[in-house]
Scaffold this motif. Structure first.
Motif, PDB file in Angstrom:
ATOM      1  N   TRP A   1     -75.575  39.436  -7.402  1.00 37.30           N
ATOM      2  CA  TRP A   1     -76.969  39.019  -7.355  1.00 37.30           C
ATOM      3  C   TRP A   1     -77.795  40.144  -6.733  1.00 37.30           C
ATOM      4  CZ3 TRP A   1     -78.590  33.696  -8.231  1.00 37.30           C
ATOM      5  CH2 TRP A   1     -77.537  32.808  -8.457  1.00 37.30           C
ATOM      6  N   ILE A   2     -78.970  40.408  -7.285  1.00 39.61           N
ATOM      7  CA  ILE A   2     -79.914  41.320  -6.661  1.00 39.61           C
ATOM      8  C   ILE A   2     -80.944  40.498  -5.900  1.00 39.61           C
ATOM      9  CG2 ILE A   2     -81.709  43.066  -7.029  1.00 39.61           C
ATOM     10  CD1 ILE A   2     -78.952  44.140  -7.574  1.00 39.61           C
ATOM     11  N   LEU A   3     -81.111  40.805  -4.607  1.00 39.28           N
ATOM     12  CA  LEU A   3     -82.112  40.147  -3.777  1.00 39.28           C
ATOM     13  C   LEU A   3     -83.296  41.092  -3.623  1.00 39.28           C
ATOM     14  CD1 LEU A   3     -79.374  38.729  -3.113  1.00 39.28           C
ATOM     15  CD2 LEU A   3     -80.238  38.433  -0.786  1.00 39.28           C
ATOM     16  N   GLY A   4     -84.488  40.558  -3.712  1.00 42.30           N
ATOM     17  CA  GLY A   4     -85.631  41.437  -3.579  1.00 42.30           C
ATOM     18  C   GLY A   4     -86.922  40.711  -3.313  1.00 42.30           C
ATOM     19  N   SER A   5     -87.958  41.508  -3.000  1.00 41.90           N
ATOM     20  CA  SER A   5     -89.282  40.953  -2.714  1.00 41.90           C
ATOM     21  C   SER A   5     -90.371  41.755  -3.412  1.00 41.90           C
ATOM     22  CB  SER A   5     -89.534  40.949  -1.198  1.00 41.90           C
ATOM     23  OG  SER A   5     -89.425  42.271  -0.670  1.00 41.90           O
ATOM     24  N   SER A   6     -89.994  42.451  -4.493  1.00 43.44           N
ATOM     25  CA  SER A   6     -90.962  43.283  -5.205  1.00 43.44           C
ATOM     26  C   SER A   6     -90.614  43.328  -6.684  1.00 43.44           C
ATOM     27  CB  SER A   6     -90.947  44.704  -4.636  1.00 43.44           C
ATOM     28  OG  SER A   6     -89.715  45.342  -4.945  1.00 43.44           O
ATOM     29  N   GLU A   7     -91.516  43.917  -7.465  1.00 41.64           N
ATOM     30  CA  GLU A   7     -91.253  44.066  -8.888  1.00 41.64           C
ATOM     31  C   GLU A   7     -90.123  45.051  -9.139  1.00 41.64           C
ATOM     32  OE1 GLU A   7     -94.758  44.915 -11.106  1.00 41.64           O
ATOM     33  OE2 GLU A   7     -95.632  42.935 -10.783  1.00 41.64           O
ATOM     34  N   ALA A   8     -89.912  45.996  -8.208  1.00 37.75           N
ATOM     35  CA  ALA A   8     -88.830  46.963  -8.382  1.00 37.75           C
ATOM     36  C   ALA A   8     -87.477  46.271  -8.435  1.00 37.75           C
ATOM     37  CB  ALA A   8     -88.860  47.994  -7.255  1.00 37.75           C
ATOM     38  N   SER A   9     -87.269  45.281  -7.574  1.00 36.22           N
ATOM     39  CA  SER A   9     -86.001  44.557  -7.579  1.00 36.22           C
ATOM     40  C   SER A   9     -85.862  43.731  -8.852  1.00 36.22           C
ATOM     41  CB  SER A   9     -85.895  43.662  -6.348  1.00 36.22           C
ATOM     42  OG  SER A   9     -86.942  42.703  -6.328  1.00 36.22           O
ATOM     43  N   ALA A  10     -86.963  43.173  -9.332  1.00 42.26           N
ATOM     44  CA  ALA A  10     -86.928  42.397 -10.580  1.00 42.26           C
ATOM     45  C   ALA A  10     -86.537  43.293 -11.751  1.00 42.26           C
ATOM     46  CB  ALA A  10     -88.286  41.755 -10.827  1.00 42.26           C
ATOM     47  N   ARG A  11     -87.108  44.479 -11.789  1.00 39.67           N
ATOM     48  CA  ARG A  11     -86.784  45.421 -12.872  1.00 39.67           C
ATOM     49  C   ARG A  11     -85.310  45.827 -12.824  1.00 39.67           C
ATOM     50  NH1 ARG A  11     -91.250  47.593 -15.434  1.00 39.67           N
ATOM     51  NH2 ARG A  11     -93.258  47.149 -14.437  1.00 39.67           N
ATOM     52  N   LEU A  12     -84.794  46.082 -11.617  1.00 38.44           N
ATOM     53  CA  LEU A  12     -83.407  46.511 -11.490  1.00 38.44           C
ATOM     54  C   LEU A  12     -82.453  45.402 -11.913  1.00 38.44           C
ATOM     55  CD1 LEU A  12     -81.266  48.552 -10.614  1.00 38.44           C
ATOM     56  CD2 LEU A  12     -81.508  47.676  -8.265  1.00 38.44           C
ATOM     57  N   ALA A  13     -82.683  44.187 -11.443  1.00 39.94           N
ATOM     58  CA  ALA A  13     -81.818  43.062 -11.818  1.00 39.94           C
ATOM     59  C   ALA A  13     -81.841  42.833 -13.319  1.00 39.94           C
ATOM     60  CB  ALA A  13     -82.257  41.799 -11.081  1.00 39.94           C
ATOM     61  N   ALA A  14     -83.029  42.975 -13.927  1.00 42.25           N
ATOM     62  CA  ALA A  14     -83.149  42.786 -15.370  1.00 42.25           C
ATOM     63  C   ALA A  14     -82.407  43.879 -16.131  1.00 42.25           C
ATOM     64  CB  ALA A  14     -84.623  42.776 -15.769  1.00 42.25           C
ATOM     65  N   LYS A  15     -82.534  45.117 -15.682  1.00 45.39           N
ATOM     66  CA  LYS A  15     -81.881  46.238 -16.356  1.00 45.39           C
ATOM     67  C   LYS A  15     -80.367  46.129 -16.290  1.00 45.39           C
ATOM     68  CE  LYS A  15     -81.643  51.301 -16.399  1.00 45.39           C
ATOM     69  NZ  LYS A  15     -82.133  52.553 -15.768  1.00 45.39           N
ATOM     70  N   LEU A  16     -79.857  45.689 -15.130  1.00 41.42           N
ATOM     71  CA  LEU A  16     -78.403  45.566 -14.949  1.00 41.42           C
ATOM     72  C   LEU A  16     -77.854  44.300 -15.609  1.00 41.42           C
ATOM     73  CD1 LEU A  16     -78.052  46.657 -11.207  1.00 41.42           C
ATOM     74  CD2 LEU A  16     -77.601  48.029 -13.256  1.00 41.42           C
ATOM     75  N   GLY A  17     -78.716  43.357 -15.929  1.00 38.63           N
ATOM     76  CA  GLY A  17     -78.257  42.099 -16.506  1.00 38.63           C
ATOM     77  C   GLY A  17     -77.488  41.253 -15.517  1.00 38.63           C
ATOM     78  N   VAL A  18     -78.039  41.124 -14.279  1.00 38.53           N
ATOM     79  CA  VAL A  18     -77.382  40.333 -13.241  1.00 38.53           C
ATOM     80  C   VAL A  18     -78.345  39.267 -12.727  1.00 38.53           C
ATOM     81  CG1 VAL A  18     -75.877  42.225 -12.557  1.00 38.53           C
ATOM     82  CG2 VAL A  18     -78.077  41.924 -11.390  1.00 38.53           C
ATOM     83  N   ARG A  19     -77.852  38.377 -11.887  1.00 36.17           N
ATOM     84  CA  ARG A  19     -78.645  37.289 -11.328  1.00 36.17           C
ATOM     85  C   ARG A  19     -79.648  37.833 -10.311  1.00 36.17           C
ATOM     86  NH1 ARG A  19     -73.576  36.118 -12.516  1.00 36.17           N
ATOM     87  NH2 ARG A  19     -73.037  34.110 -13.477  1.00 36.17           N
ATOM     88  N   TYR A  20     -80.754  37.109 -10.169  1.00 38.37           N
ATOM     89  CA  TYR A  20     -81.862  37.602  -9.346  1.00 38.37           C
ATOM     90  C   TYR A  20     -82.321  36.538  -8.361  1.00 38.37           C
ATOM     91  CZ  TYR A  20     -86.485  39.610  -8.286  1.00 38.37           C
ATOM     92  OH  TYR A  20     -87.597  40.140  -7.667  1.00 38.37           O
ATOM     93  N   VAL A  21     -82.552  36.965  -7.109  1.00 28.77           N
ATOM     94  CA  VAL A  21     -83.118  36.105  -6.074  1.00 28.77           C
ATOM     95  C   VAL A  21     -84.391  36.763  -5.556  1.00 28.77           C
ATOM     96  CG1 VAL A  21     -82.754  34.953  -3.869  1.00 28.77           C
ATOM     97  CG2 VAL A  21     -80.807  35.352  -5.380  1.00 28.77           C
ATOM     98  N   PHE A  22     -85.524  36.087  -5.698  1.00 31.88           N
ATOM     99  CA  PHE A  22     -86.763  36.615  -5.143  1.00 31.88           C
ATOM    100  C   PHE A  22     -87.052  35.941  -3.804  1.00 31.88           C
ATOM    101  CE2 PHE A  22     -91.297  36.795  -4.324  1.00 31.88           C
ATOM    102  CZ  PHE A  22     -91.535  38.158  -4.486  1.00 31.88           C
TER     103      PHE A  22
ATOM    104  N   ALA B   1     -94.953  36.176 -10.508  1.00 29.51           N
ATOM    105  CA  ALA B   1     -95.046  37.439 -11.255  1.00 29.51           C
ATOM    106  C   ALA B   1     -93.705  38.150 -11.311  1.00 29.51           C
ATOM    107  CB  ALA B   1     -96.102  38.336 -10.624  1.00 29.51           C
ATOM    108  N   ALA B   2     -92.985  38.192 -10.173  1.00 29.62           N
ATOM    109  CA  ALA B   2     -91.692  38.882 -10.145  1.00 29.62           C
ATOM    110  C   ALA B   2     -90.671  38.182 -11.038  1.00 29.62           C
ATOM    111  CB  ALA B   2     -91.176  38.958  -8.707  1.00 29.62           C
TER     112      ALA B   2
END
Length: 350
Positions: A162-183, A194-195
Motif C-alpha cells: 500500500w502507498i500512504l500519502g497526503s498529496s497528489e504525488a503519492s496518488a500518482r505513484l500508487a497509480a503508476k505502480l498499480g498498488v493499493r492507496y491510502v490517502f 481530488a487525490a
C-alpha cells in the motif's frame, strides 16, 4: 466495504509504554471479535506520547494474539529504513502469518530531522528518493533476479503493498505502480476527493492489482450521546489547541475540561472536532454515510484516540453495531484456531 482500525499507540496520562501495549492487544482481540478487517500500527520516533517506534515488532505481537485479523503498517516510513531490511522483516512476518500481513509505506519520517538522520545513518537531503526506494523494496519480493541480493523469506511471502500519502504525488505513484492507496484523510480532508479521483483516473493494472483500491482513515468517536462524545474528545482537542505546549502524555477528559483556553484555542478545538465523525450512534451513522457518499472508498479505517481503553472499546462496539454483523466462530473453529485465509472475509459494512 470493509472497516478497519488504525491504532496510534498513544501513551495516556497515568499509563506507560507497557500499559499502552496491553491495551493495544486487548483492542485488537476485541475488534477482531466484532468483525473488523485490518489492524494497522503507526510509526513515530522520539515522541514521548507515542509507543509506536517499532511497528514491525508490534505487528508480530498483534498477529500472534489474534486469528483472523489482518495486521499491518500504517505505515513504514520508508526514508527511515533500508528497503532491504523492510523486505526481510515483512517477508518474515508474512511467512509466520500467511495471508494476514499488510505492508503500507509512506514518504514522511515520523520524526524530527536529527532522529531521522540517526535512524537511517546518513544526513538528510532534499532529494526525494521515495519512488526509487519503493521500487527497490518491491523488487526484493518474488522470484530472485540475476545478480541481485536475495531476501529469502520474501521470495514466496509477499504481503500486499500500500502507498500512504497526503498529496497528489503519492496518488500518482500508487497509480503508476498499480498498488493499493491510502490517502491521509484524517490530516487533509479537504484534499481527499481530488487525490482519490487522480489515483483512480491514472491507475495502471498490475500483476498485484487489477483495479484501483482506496482506503481512507477517519477519526471516529462514538458514544451514548453527542455530549459524551465531545467530552471524550477533549484530550485530543486539547493537544490541537495547545500545539507545541501540548502535554507529552494524552490527558484525561477531566484534565482537558479543566484547562483554561483562550478564544483562539477554542476555535482550533471546534475546527478539529468538525473534522471528526463524532457523537451518538445516529450522529456517527450520518457522518459515515456522508463520507462514504462523497469519496466512495473501497475501505474505511477508523482511529479513535481516547484516553481510556474502556471508552475506546465501547466506541468501536457502537460503530460495529451500525456497520458490521458480529463475527461468530463455531466451536469447531475455535478449538482448532482456524484462520480461513483463503475464504472471503464475512464482514459486510455500511
Amino acid at each position: 466495504m470493509r472497516l478497519s482500525v488504525l491504532d496510534l499507540s498513544l501513551v495516556a496520562h497515568g499509563g506507560d509504554v507497557r500499559s499502552t501495549y496491553r491495551d493495544m492487544i486487548e483492542l485488537a482481540r476485541h475488534v477482531e471479535e466484532l468483525g473488523y478487517h485490518r489492524f494497522w500500527l503507526t510509526e513515530h520516533h522520539n515522541a514521548p506520547g507515542f509507543a509506536s517506534a517499532a511497528p514491525g515488532v508490534l505487528i508480530g505481537r498483534v498477529a500472534a494474539a489474534t486469528r483472523r485479523l489482518r495486521v499491518g503498517s500504517g505505515g513504514v516510513m520508508l526514508p527511515n529504513h533500508s528497503p532491504l531490511a523492510i523486505a526481510e522483516q515483512y517477508g518474515t512476518l508474512e511467512a509466520l502469518f500467511p495471508g494476514r500481513i499488510d505492508l503500507g509505506v509512506g514518504r514522511a519520517h515520523g520524526a524530527d530531522p536529527k532522529t531521522a538522520e540517526l535512524l537511517r545513518g546518513r544526513p538528510l537531503t532534499k532529494e526525494d528518493t521515495f519512488a526509487q526506494e519503493v521500487a527497490q523494496l518491491a523488487g526484493y519480493f518474488g522470484p530472485p533476479r540475476a545478480g541481485a541480493v536475495r531476501v529469502i523469506a520474501a521470495e514466496e511471502n509477499v504481503p500486499p503493498l500500500w502507498i500512504l500519502g497526503s498529496s497528489e504525488a503519492s496518488a500518482r505513484l500508487a497509480a503508476k505502480l498499480g498498488v493499493r492507496y491510502v490517502f491521509a484523510h484524517h490530516f487533509f480532508p479537504q484534499k481527499t476527493a481530488a487525490a482519490v479521483a487522480l489515483y483512480r483516473d491514472l491507475f495502471e493494472p498490475s500483476a498485484a492489482l487489477a483495479a484501483p483500491h482506496v482506503m481512507i482513515p477517519c477519526p471516529v468517536i462514538a458514544a451514548e450521546t453527542d455530549e459524551q462524545a465531545r467530552w471524550l474528545a477533549g484530550p485530543t482537542l486539547m493537544g490541537v489547541a495547545l500545539g507545541d505546549k501540548r502535554p507529552e502524555l494524552l490527558p484525561t477528559p477531566e484534565q482537558a475540561s479543566a484547562h483554561a483556553y483562550d478564544d483562539a484555542a477554542r476555535v482550533r478545538m471546534d475546527n478539529e472536532y468538525a473534522r471528526m465523525v463524532a457523537g451518538s450512534k445516529d450522529t456517527v451513522r450520518a457522518g459515515l454515510w456522508s463520507l462514504v457518499d462523497a469519496i466512495r472508498p473501497d475501505e474505511l479505517m477508523i482511529l479513535t484516540p481516547l484516553h481510556g481503553i474502556k471508552d475506546r472499546l465501547r466506541s468501536y462496539e457502537l460503530v460495529a453495531e451500525l456497520t458490521i454483523p458480529a463475527l461468530k466462530w463455531s466451536q469447531h473453529d475455535q478449538a482448532r484456531g482456524r484462520q480461513d485465509q483463503a475464504t472471503p472475509d464475512p464482514c459486510t459494512l455500511i
